[in-house]
Design a protein around this motif. Structure first.
Motif, PDB file in Angstrom:
ATOM      1  N   ASN A   2       0.204  -1.452  -0.440  1.00 27.61           N
ATOM      2  CA  ASN A   2      -0.075  -0.051  -0.255  1.00 27.61           C
ATOM      3  C   ASN A   2       0.862   1.293  -0.559  1.00 27.61           C
ATOM      4  O   ASN A   2       1.248   1.741   0.979  1.00 27.61           O
ATOM      5  CB  ASN A   2      -0.559  -0.050   1.295  1.00 27.61           C
ATOM      6  N   ARG A   4       0.895   3.852  -1.167  1.00 26.56           N
ATOM      7  CA  ARG A   4       0.097   5.582  -1.155  1.00 26.56           C
ATOM      8  C   ARG A   4       0.087   5.693   0.442  1.00 26.56           C
ATOM      9  O   ARG A   4       0.032   6.913   0.942  1.00 26.56           O
ATOM     10  CB  ARG A   4      -1.245   5.834  -1.373  1.00 26.56           C
ATOM     11  N   ALA A   5      -0.354   4.610   0.940  1.00 27.48           N
ATOM     12  CA  ALA A   5      -0.295   4.796   3.006  1.00 27.48           C
ATOM     13  C   ALA A   5       0.671   5.199   3.454  1.00 27.48           C
ATOM     14  O   ALA A   5       1.061   5.932   3.895  1.00 27.48           O
ATOM     15  CB  ALA A   5      -0.978   3.751   3.262  1.00 27.48           C
ATOM     16  N   ALA A   8       1.406   8.848   2.361  1.00 26.15           N
ATOM     17  CA  ALA A   8       0.640  10.013   3.495  1.00 26.15           C
ATOM     18  C   ALA A   8       0.682   9.932   4.669  1.00 26.15           C
ATOM     19  O   ALA A   8       1.185  10.945   5.208  1.00 26.15           O
ATOM     20  CB  ALA A   8      -0.790   9.423   3.673  1.00 26.15           C
ATOM     21  N   ILE A   9       1.816   9.152   5.347  1.00 29.05           N
ATOM     22  CA  ILE A   9       2.315   9.399   7.154  1.00 29.05           C
ATOM     23  C   ILE A   9       3.582  10.154   6.379  1.00 29.05           C
ATOM     24  O   ILE A   9       4.267  10.849   6.570  1.00 29.05           O
ATOM     25  CB  ILE A   9       2.364   8.130   7.609  1.00 29.05           C
ATOM     26  N   VAL A  12       2.628  13.503   5.914  1.00 27.95           N
ATOM     27  CA  VAL A  12       2.506  14.184   6.956  1.00 27.95           C
ATOM     28  C   VAL A  12       3.467  14.113   8.061  1.00 27.95           C
ATOM     29  O   VAL A  12       3.729  15.158   8.485  1.00 27.95           O
ATOM     30  CB  VAL A  12       1.530  13.397   7.692  1.00 27.95           C
ATOM     31  N   GLU A 101       4.824  -1.195   5.925  1.00 27.06           N
ATOM     32  CA  GLU A 101       4.993   0.555   5.613  1.00 27.06           C
ATOM     33  C   GLU A 101       4.963   0.582   7.042  1.00 27.06           C
ATOM     34  O   GLU A 101       5.425   2.104   6.993  1.00 27.06           O
ATOM     35  CB  GLU A 101       3.368  -0.578   4.531  1.00 27.06           C
ATOM     36  N   TYR A 106       7.189   5.838   9.157  1.00 30.42           N
ATOM     37  CA  TYR A 106       7.560   6.696  10.306  1.00 30.42           C
ATOM     38  C   TYR A 106       9.149   6.453  10.374  1.00 30.42           C
ATOM     39  O   TYR A 106       9.224   7.627  10.324  1.00 30.42           O
ATOM     40  CB  TYR A 106       7.251   5.915  11.177  1.00 30.42           C
TER      41      TYR A 106
END
Lengths: 253, 308
Positions: A2, A4-5, A8-9, A12, A101, A106
């Motif tokens: 994934n 995209r996830a 996204a993280i 952010v 992921e 992170y």
């Protein structure tokens, strides 16, 4: 996967750094400058050279490591602790995201920030002292490896910590002393006999020594040992993270 | 209708030894609104958290549209949107950023038009550039819903959605739930505002002390367990209920002007017709008559009492 996830993280996390640009970028520039004023000029003028390197230049790799370690840990630990603390972690846990992921996003975010920081410090330092980098590839390799390893370590602390106090405890009580005693500002050969041996149990010695070697071609311990120790610590952190995710430790219980 | 969520033999024992769920078996039908009722600490949130992947189960299996939540967690979780009970948002993010983040987290490609529609539907569009920390409680609740809907889920969990929410927002929310159902989204909500379950749900499940004690269509539940009351306004006050009517266990109001008869659909108490006949025979005349069904709330309280 994934991706995209992960993106996204990661985004952010990076956005947070740019939101707090004063704290993230200006403050290391100021503190590095202060170190140079105090250690480089005031004290450094009385120490001529170490291993044939001017003292001002000698402390640059140590200073970078000092920031790299503390910032990697604090970035990564805060990044995962904060959603745990406010409760917004529910979303991460309920999302179709694998553990790998989560870690990539992170740890990648935290490591990117501390690498950028290391480079900013390097740039600041080059304004004060003439610098040469003998092994640029290894310089970058140590930089990335250390940032990733200690971001992983910070991630572990962030998951383990139940309070803000615990979150601060490990960096404050363990990492900072180990870094200062790890040869940031001196060569361990300058230590008296027994301390030279004791200091070899400090893992940070190997990081700083290897990193300094990549700059000046001179090291306290052999560069192979430095690399080996760094990789070993990375392996330990990966093993702990794998265990955390396998058991759901402090996340899904 | 086929089931979209199948929960089989799910238990949860926390590390403290507390058995939050004993053994849950539950099927949620595709496209329905299912209300999970239960007192605080009954296990509602634990059950939802297990289905959504937030808490590990101790045993049992859960499938979402045929996808096992363990083996096939990506497919299972991708279908679910969750609005938790607590208002937990990263306070420093803007509304726009945080809703798009949620969409990305669930692996959906960016779709500005869709996110805009979600925000407009929830009256959040004006606030899209505001940081979450500046929003009112009701707005934050809407934002949590927007996040849950950002990835176009087929199943929506609403955990105590209207706790601490004003009347207007509550009505907006139910309007939204109805619209979602029309689009075929399955909705599972927990509440202890029973009138909500009564107004919205197709089926009701009651959970108490970690066990599902009842699952029933709302209408059947009301019919089977609902009690009825008939109140008679008398022409002339009575001093006491006549002996001849004792088998009806009538209640006489303090002023003697009202008689109340309570009966339920399953008991073998004699019916209303015979009561009216017997009243006539006893010479008691009434001006008016009123019947009431008991609410879901009364049913619920009775169930829990029986379960003690």
């Amino acid at each position: 996967m994934n991706p995209r996830a992960v993106w996204a993280i990661y985004r952010v996390e990076m956005a947070r750094a740019f939101r707090t640009v004063l704290q993230s970028i200006i403050s290391p520039v100021i503190s590095t400058s202060l170190y140079f004023v105090v250690f480089g000029s005031a004290i450094g003028s009385r120490i001529t050279e170490i291993d044939g390197i001017s003292y001002g230049a000698f402390i640059v790799p140590g200073l970078m490591m000092l920031s790299l370690l503390t910032q990697s840990i604090s970035n990564a630990s805060f990044a995962i602790y904060f959603p745990k603390f406010v409760g917004s972690i529910y979303e991460l846990l309920s999302a179709p995201v694998s553990y790998l992921e989560i870690v990539i996003a992170y740890v990648g975010g935290a490591a990117t920030k501390s690498i950028l920081l290391g480079l900013i410090i390097l740039a600041t330092a080059s304004l004060f002292v003439p610098l040469r980098i003998e092994h640029p590839f290894w310089m970058v390799a140590f930089l990335v490896l250390t940032a990733v390893t200690f971001s992983l370590f910070g991630f572990i602390i962030g998951i383990w910590a139940k309070t803000f106090e615990q979150l601060q405890l490990v960096p404050l009580l363990i990492i900072t002393p180990l870094t200062f005693l790890g040869g940031s500002f001196y060569s361990i050969h300058m230590l008296p006999g027994v301390w030279k041996t004791i200091t070899l149990f400090n893992p940070v010695v190997y990081l700083i020594s290897g990193f300094r070697w990549s700059f000046f071609g001179k090291a306290d311990v052999s560069v192979g040992v430095s690399l080996g120790m760094t990789l070993a610590f990375l392996a330990v952190c990966i093993a702990i993270v794998a265990w955390i995710f396998k058991t759901g430790y402090r996340l899904r219980n | 209708m086929s089931s979209i969520i199948t929960i089989a033999g799910v238990t949860k024992t926390y590390a403290t030894g507390f058995k939050a769920l004993k053994e849950i078996n539950l099927d949620i039908q595709r496209g329905e609104i299912f209300a999970l009722l239960g007192p605080n600490g009954a296990g509602k949130t634990t059950l939802i958290s297990i289905v959504c992947g937030i808490v590990n189960r101790s045993s049992g299996t859960v499938t979402v549209d045929g996808h096992d939540i363990g083996r096939d967690y990506r497919a299972a979780r991708g279908l679910i949107g969750l609005v938790p009970q607590e208002l937990t948002i990263d306070a420093f993010e803007t509304v726009w950023a945080t809703v798009n983040y949620s969409r990305g987290l669930f692996g959906k490609p960016a779709n500005k038009a869709f996110v805009e529609k979600v925000l407009r539907d929830l009256s959040l569009w004006e606030k899209k550039d505001a940081k979450a920390i500046t929003l009112s409680g009701g707005m934050k609740r809407r934002l949590m819903i927007a996040k849950a809907l950002s990835h176009e889920p087929r199943v929506l969990f609403l955990d105590e959605p209207t706790a601490g929410v004003d009347v207007e927002l509550r009505q907006d929310m139910w309007e939204m739930v109805r619209r979602l159902r029309e689009d075929g989204v399955t909705i599972i909500l927990t509440t202890h505002y029973i009138e909500e379950a009564e107004a919205m749900a197709d089926r009701v499940g009651v959970i108490n002390k970690g066990e599902i004690i009842l699952v029933e269509g709302k209408a059947e539940l009301m019919r089977k367990l609902g009690r009825k009351q008939m109140t008679l306004e008398l022409r002339a006050p009575l001093g006491a209920v006549p002996e001849a009517l004792s088998r009806y266990a009538l209640e006489l109001s303090a002023d003697g002007g009202q008689l109340t008869y309570t009966y339920d659909n399953q008991s073998d108490r004699p019916g209303v017709a015979s009561l009216l006949r017997d009243l006539g025979a006893a010479g008691i005349e009434f001006r008016d008559l009123d019947t009431q069904n008991s609410s879901l709330e009364e049913i619920f309280v009775n169930l829990l009492r029986q379960d003690q």
